[in-house]
Design a protein around this motif. Sequence first.
Motif, PDB file in Angstrom:
ATOM      1  N   ARG A   1      47.158  44.115  41.573  1.00  0.00           N
ATOM      2  CA  ARG A   1      45.845  44.777  41.498  1.00  0.00           C
ATOM      3  C   ARG A   1      45.397  44.931  40.052  1.00  0.00           C
ATOM      4  O   ARG A   1      44.216  44.744  39.733  1.00  0.00           O
ATOM      5  N   ALA A   2      46.332  45.281  39.170  1.00  0.00           N
ATOM      6  CA  ALA A   2      45.996  45.449  37.755  1.00  0.00           C
ATOM      7  C   ALA A   2      45.531  44.128  37.145  1.00  0.00           C
ATOM      8  O   ALA A   2      44.566  44.087  36.365  1.00  0.00           O
ATOM      9  N   THR A   3      46.200  43.035  37.506  1.00  0.00           N
ATOM     10  CA  THR A   3      45.805  41.721  37.005  1.00  0.00           C
ATOM     11  C   THR A   3      44.405  41.345  37.491  1.00  0.00           C
ATOM     12  O   THR A   3      43.561  40.881  36.713  1.00  0.00           O
ATOM     13  N   LEU A   4      44.142  41.576  38.778  1.00  0.00           N
ATOM     14  CA  LEU A   4      42.826  41.273  39.329  1.00  0.00           C
ATOM     15  C   LEU A   4      41.741  42.138  38.704  1.00  0.00           C
ATOM     16  O   LEU A   4      40.629  41.668  38.437  1.00  0.00           O
ATOM     17  N   PHE A   5      42.066  43.401  38.455  1.00  0.00           N
ATOM     18  CA  PHE A   5      41.075  44.300  37.847  1.00  0.00           C
ATOM     19  C   PHE A   5      40.721  43.832  36.436  1.00  0.00           C
ATOM     20  O   PHE A   5      39.539  43.757  36.065  1.00  0.00           O
ATOM     21  N   ASP A   6      41.744  43.510  35.632  1.00  0.00           N
ATOM     22  CA  ASP A   6      41.480  43.045  34.275  1.00  0.00           C
ATOM     23  C   ASP A   6      40.668  41.755  34.283  1.00  0.00           C
ATOM     24  O   ASP A   6      39.728  41.580  33.485  1.00  0.00           O
ATOM     25  N   LEU A   7      41.014  40.850  35.190  1.00  0.00           N
ATOM     26  CA  LEU A   7      40.287  39.588  35.286  1.00  0.00           C
ATOM     27  C   LEU A   7      38.844  39.825  35.698  1.00  0.00           C
ATOM     28  O   LEU A   7      37.908  39.243  35.125  1.00  0.00           O
ATOM     29  N   ASP A   8      38.621  40.696  36.667  1.00  0.00           N
ATOM     30  CA  ASP A   8      37.268  40.986  37.124  1.00  0.00           C
ATOM     31  C   ASP A   8      36.426  41.620  36.023  1.00  0.00           C
ATOM     32  O   ASP A   8      35.257  41.263  35.843  1.00  0.00           O
ATOM     33  N   GLN A   9      37.024  42.560  35.270  1.00  0.00           N
ATOM     34  CA  GLN A   9      36.278  43.190  34.182  1.00  0.00           C
ATOM     35  C   GLN A   9      35.900  42.176  33.104  1.00  0.00           C
ATOM     36  O   GLN A   9      34.797  42.227  32.536  1.00  0.00           O
TER      37      GLN A   9
ATOM     38  N   LEU B   1      31.836  38.701  30.463  1.00  0.00           N
ATOM     39  CA  LEU B   1      31.407  37.360  30.074  1.00  0.00           C
ATOM     40  C   LEU B   1      30.107  36.973  30.759  1.00  0.00           C
ATOM     41  O   LEU B   1      29.275  36.261  30.178  1.00  0.00           O
ATOM     42  N   THR B   2      29.909  37.427  31.980  1.00  0.00           N
ATOM     43  CA  THR B   2      28.673  37.133  32.700  1.00  0.00           C
ATOM     44  C   THR B   2      27.465  37.716  31.969  1.00  0.00           C
ATOM     45  O   THR B   2      26.395  37.092  31.911  1.00  0.00           O
ATOM     46  N   LEU B   3      27.645  38.904  31.396  1.00  0.00           N
ATOM     47  CA  LEU B   3      26.540  39.538  30.674  1.00  0.00           C
ATOM     48  C   LEU B   3      26.142  38.750  29.434  1.00  0.00           C
ATOM     49  O   LEU B   3      24.962  38.701  29.061  1.00  0.00           O
ATOM     50  N   THR B   4      27.122  38.138  28.779  1.00  0.00           N
ATOM     51  CA  THR B   4      26.822  37.420  27.528  1.00  0.00           C
ATOM     52  C   THR B   4      26.532  35.932  27.746  1.00  0.00           C
ATOM     53  O   THR B   4      25.707  35.345  27.031  1.00  0.00           O
ATOM     54  N   LEU B   5      27.190  35.320  28.749  1.00  0.00           N
ATOM     55  CA  LEU B   5      27.062  33.876  28.948  1.00  0.00           C
ATOM     56  C   LEU B   5      26.202  33.500  30.150  1.00  0.00           C
ATOM     57  O   LEU B   5      25.727  32.361  30.225  1.00  0.00           O
ATOM     58  N   GLY B   6      26.035  34.433  31.093  1.00  0.00           N
ATOM     59  CA  GLY B   6      25.230  34.160  32.270  1.00  0.00           C
ATOM     60  C   GLY B   6      26.051  33.640  33.433  1.00  0.00           C
ATOM     61  O   GLY B   6      27.168  33.120  33.260  1.00  0.00           O
TER      62      GLY B   6
ATOM     63  N   LEU C   1      36.491  30.976  35.948  1.00  0.00           N
ATOM     64  CA  LEU C   1      37.259  32.222  36.027  1.00  0.00           C
ATOM     65  C   LEU C   1      37.000  32.942  37.340  1.00  0.00           C
ATOM     66  O   LEU C   1      37.907  33.549  37.909  1.00  0.00           O
ATOM     67  N   SER C   2      35.760  32.893  37.812  1.00  0.00           N
ATOM     68  CA  SER C   2      35.452  33.504  39.113  1.00  0.00           C
ATOM     69  C   SER C   2      36.251  32.826  40.224  1.00  0.00           C
ATOM     70  O   SER C   2      36.752  33.485  41.148  1.00  0.00           O
TER      71      SER C   2
ATOM     72  N   ASN D   1      40.710  32.825  44.141  1.00  0.00           N
ATOM     73  CA  ASN D   1      41.890  32.133  44.630  1.00  0.00           C
ATOM     74  C   ASN D   1      43.135  33.015  44.537  1.00  0.00           C
ATOM     75  O   ASN D   1      44.024  32.937  45.396  1.00  0.00           O
ATOM     76  N   LEU D   2      43.205  33.856  43.520  1.00  0.00           N
ATOM     77  CA  LEU D   2      44.298  34.824  43.453  1.00  0.00           C
ATOM     78  C   LEU D   2      44.186  35.831  44.599  1.00  0.00           C
ATOM     79  O   LEU D   2      45.196  36.228  45.192  1.00  0.00           O
ATOM     80  N   MET D   3      42.951  36.252  44.896  1.00  0.00           N
ATOM     81  CA  MET D   3      42.759  37.150  46.038  1.00  0.00           C
ATOM     82  C   MET D   3      43.240  36.499  47.330  1.00  0.00           C
ATOM     83  O   MET D   3      43.868  37.140  48.178  1.00  0.00           O
TER      84      MET D   3
END
Length: 234
Positions: free
Chosen positions: A193-201, A206-211, A220-221, A226-228
Motif C-alpha cells: 500500500r505504501a508503494t502504491l501510495f507513493d507512486l500515485d502521489q 507529474l500530471t500537474l506539470t506535464l499533463g 507510470l499510470s 498493473n501493480l494493483m
Amino acid sequence: MLTIIDALLSPAEVSQFNQALADGPWQEGKISAGSQAAQVKNNQQLDDASPIAHTLRGALLHKLAAHPVFMSSALPNHIYPPKFNRYQQGAHYGLHVDSAIMPMPLDSHSAHSSGHMLRTDVSATVFLSDPNSYDGGELSIETQFGLQHIKLDAGSVILYPASSLHQVNPVTKGCRVASFFWIESLVRSHEQRATLFDLDQSIQALTLTLGNNNPEVKRLSGVYHNLMRCWARH
C-alpha cells in the motif's frame, strides 16, 4: 506507513459534530472491547445504535469517500462504520493491538452483526477536540522508526497499520473526543500500500506539470494499475 490528512472536516463541521456529541448517549468503553483490551481500556463510547451515531458516521463516511488522499492511502474495500469515543480527565487506553477480524454491523442503523467479517488492515482516528483544550491524550503508535506521539488539530485524521501496538495516553486535563474506525484494504500488505501510495502521489504531481497526455505519465499510470492487478484482493 502513517498518513495524516489535515482538515478532513472543516471548523464548522467539527463544531457541528461536537455539538451533537455533547448530549449524546455515552456508554462505558469496555462494552465493545475484547477480553484483553478491556483490561486496559478506560474511556466512554457513543452508543452505536443511537440516531446521533447514525447521522455522524454517515457524514464522516461521505467526507472520507470524497477525499483523494484517503482513497489513495487506504485503498478501501470495506470500512467499519465509524465509532466515537470520549476521554475525560484520567481516562486512557493502554497498550494494545486491534483485533485482526471484526464482525460488520448489520447496517448503518444497527450495532448487530451482519455476519460479514472485516479484516482490519488500517486503523484510523479522527481528532474532534482542539488539541489546546486538553492535556495528554496523545495517540502513541509503535512503528519501525520508533514510538510516534500523535495529537492533531480538530478535524484531522491519521491512518496507520492496524497491526501496530498503540495506546491513548492518559488525559490529565480537559476532554478528548474522537472518531475511530478500521479499513479492510484492497491491498492487504501495508508495504505494498505504501508503494502504491507513493507512486500515485508522484503520478498526480507529474500530471500537474506535464499533463495527462505525457507518455511517461501514461507509462507510470500503467505501472500503478498493473501493480494493483498483482496485489489487489477483492
